[in-house]
Design a protein around this motif. Structure first.
Motif, short mmCIF file in Angstrom:
data_model
loop_
_atom_site.label_atom_id
_atom_site.label_comp_id
_atom_site.label_asym_id
_atom_site.label_seq_id
_atom_site.Cartn_x
_atom_site.Cartn_y
_atom_site.Cartn_z
N TYR A 24 20.80 -6.13 4.03
CA TYR A 24 19.47 -6.25 4.62
C TYR A 24 19.56 -6.36 6.15
N ALA A 27 20.33 -2.99 7.50
CA ALA A 27 19.22 -2.06 7.30
C ALA A 27 18.08 -2.32 8.29
N TYR A 28 17.89 -3.57 8.67
CA TYR A 28 16.79 -3.92 9.56
C TYR A 28 17.19 -3.99 11.03
N GLY A 29 18.37 -3.46 11.35
CA GLY A 29 18.69 -3.22 12.75
C GLY A 29 19.59 -4.19 13.46
#
Length: 207
Positions: A24, A27-29
């Protein structure tokens, strides 16, 4: 910035308490993530990683062009020294991007044995002033994770005093009783030592 040089963007670093949370974060940077060695970080009881899965996680992060820092920030007693050293060697070989550490002797060992891997000084070391930052810079530490008690003006003052040191600061998380991470409440109530990775988070109970 009044025509001056554009400051570098801060690195967004996120915790990876499990393989799922690591995915996560990436994926969220997150630019980088940190994950604890199963036996030698402060979340020993809640750490679902194994050596093999954490080694794989380093590879996944690198495939995405991100970094993974290995947290090994307990203060080990004598009985844990040799296994701690072997664990550092394993993750050095696995390609860790940095070690997050707190114990001065183990930091000296890591800097000597794995000079290609930066050491980041854990918040567990309670660095709250620029003289301490200067000391650790002279020892070869690359980054200081400052104590959570510091204000923004205090952080700015430290940066101005030792501009060559990378500084990291929490923007979210628990504020431990006493200086960061050195709390005796858990040990007193439940015989679980916060500094050995088994904190019961007594500070979060309803009183």
């Amino acid at each position: 910035n009044n025509g001056g040089p554009i400051p570098a963007a801060p690195e967004l670093l996120a915790p990876a308490g499990s393989p799922e949370k690591l995915d996560y974060a990436l994926a969220y940077g997150a630019d980088a993530v940190y994950a604890g060695i199963p036996r030698f970080s402060l979340r020993a009881r809640e750490n679902p990683f194994k050596d093999a899965t954490l080694k794989d996680a380093i590879g996944r992060a690198h495939t995405l062009g991100r970094k993974l820092f290995i947290t090994a920030n307990i203060l080990p007693p004598n009985r844990k020294i040799e296994s701690y050293k072997k664990s550092l060697a394993f993750y050095a070989d696995a390609g860790a991007d940095a070690f997050i550490m707190a114990d001065p002797g183990m930091i000296r060992f890591a800097l000597r044995e794995f000079p290609h891997i930066p050491v980041h000084l854990s918040v567990q070391t309670n660095t709250i002033n620029y003289e301490s930052v200067r000391f650790w810079h002279d020892e070869g530490v690359k980054r200081i994770i400052l104590s959570r008690e510091l204000s923004l003006p205090e952080i700015e003052e430290i940066h101005k005093a030792v501009p060559q040191m990378e500084l990291e600061s929490f923007v979210h998380g628990a504020i431990c009783i006493a200086y960061s991470g050195r709390c005796l409440l858990s040990n007193y109530f439940n015989h679980r030592d916060a500094n050995q990775g088994t904190c019961t988070n007594s500070c979060r109970w309803e009183y």
